[in-house]
Write an enzyme that holds these catalytic residues in place. Sequence first.
Site, mmCIF file in Angstrom:
data_model
loop_
_atom_site.group_PDB
_atom_site.id
_atom_site.type_symbol
_atom_site.label_atom_id
_atom_site.label_comp_id
_atom_site.label_asym_id
_atom_site.label_seq_id
_atom_site.Cartn_x
_atom_site.Cartn_y
_atom_site.Cartn_z
ATOM 1 N N HIS A 161 0.688 5.194 1.256
ATOM 2 C CA HIS A 161 -0.007 6.154 2.104
ATOM 3 C C HIS A 161 -0.005 7.499 1.375
ATOM 4 C CE1 HIS A 161 0.560 3.820 6.015
ATOM 5 N NE2 HIS A 161 1.483 3.254 5.262
ATOM 6 N N HIS A 210 0.839 -1.205 0.000
ATOM 7 C CA HIS A 210 0.000 0.000 0.000
ATOM 8 C C HIS A 210 0.866 1.244 0.000
ATOM 9 C CE1 HIS A 210 0.675 -1.370 4.130
ATOM 10 N NE2 HIS A 210 0.723 -0.101 4.483
HETATM 11 P P1 5GP Z 1 2.001 0.145 7.273
HETATM 12 O O1 5GP Z 1 2.507 0.281 8.675
HETATM 13 O O2 5GP Z 1 1.896 -1.325 6.898
HETATM 14 O O3 5GP Z 1 2.721 0.956 6.259
HETATM 15 O O4 5GP Z 1 0.552 0.773 7.272
HETATM 16 C C1 5GP Z 1 -0.598 0.099 7.641
HETATM 17 C C2 5GP Z 1 -1.638 1.159 7.817
HETATM 18 O O5 5GP Z 1 -2.892 0.514 7.906
HETATM 19 C C3 5GP Z 1 -1.464 1.967 9.103
HETATM 20 O O6 5GP Z 1 -1.356 3.339 8.789
HETATM 21 C C4 5GP Z 1 -2.712 1.634 9.917
HETATM 22 O O7 5GP Z 1 -3.199 2.753 10.609
HETATM 23 C C5 5GP Z 1 -3.681 1.155 8.869
HETATM 24 N N1 5GP Z 1 -4.633 0.170 9.320
HETATM 25 C C6 5GP Z 1 -4.404 -0.874 10.165
HETATM 26 N N2 5GP Z 1 -5.538 -1.605 10.314
HETATM 27 C C7 5GP Z 1 -6.478 -0.998 9.553
HETATM 28 C C8 5GP Z 1 -7.856 -1.298 9.286
HETATM 29 O O8 5GP Z 1 -8.438 -2.254 9.782
HETATM 30 N N3 5GP Z 1 -8.506 -0.464 8.423
HETATM 31 C C9 5GP Z 1 -7.909 0.620 7.858
HETATM 32 N N4 5GP Z 1 -8.641 1.366 7.042
HETATM 33 N N5 5GP Z 1 -6.606 0.922 8.080
HETATM 34 C C10 5GP Z 1 -5.911 0.121 8.921
#
Ligand code: 5GP
Length: 143
Positions: free
Chosen positions: A108, A106
């Site tokens: 951001h 993903h």
């Molecule tokens: P990463 O740390 O993998 O780059 O980002 C994961 C993102 O997913 C984080 O910013 C976190 O807040 C978001 N996130 C985690 N669980 C959920 C969820 O159940 N729904 C949504 N919409 N975002 C989530």
Amino acid sequence: MHLSSAYDPQNIFAKILRGEMPCLKVYEDAVCLAFLDIFPQGPGHTLVIPKVAATNLLTLPADALGPYMVSVQKVAKAVQKAFEADGLTVFQFNGAAGGQTVFHLHFHIIPRQEGVGLKGHGQAGKASEEDLIAQQAAIIAAF
Ligand code: 5GP
């Protein structure tokens, strides 16, 4: 989770893609789904995920990368417009050691205003449903 770990089809974004878990969708096309982060580092924090089951940037098939990035740019433009943002912060983590916590690729996208800081990654609380719904509507209207 190492960079070369197998894709886990039970990760939360895989469940969202399959419709098994809800999300506040702002955009969808043939290659991506975009929805609001429920623990936003700033208002309008949006995630864009490819529909392909890829753990991280390194494992996305090369032929899927171009179309996915076109969609990321499209969502970024709508987020910027919706928030009349002065700037945009776009970032992407790979592997636990790289800061990744959900192991489906993903990007951001966070709209930024001059002089306003961001909450730390993984340090933001859950946003109110009311705020998220208003932000979702504003982004959808900006496409
Ligand atoms: P990463 O740390 O993998 O780059 O980002 C994961 C993102 O997913 C984080 O910013 C976190 O807040 C978001 N996130 C985690 N669980 C959920 C969820 O159940 N729904 C949504 N919409 N975002 C989530």
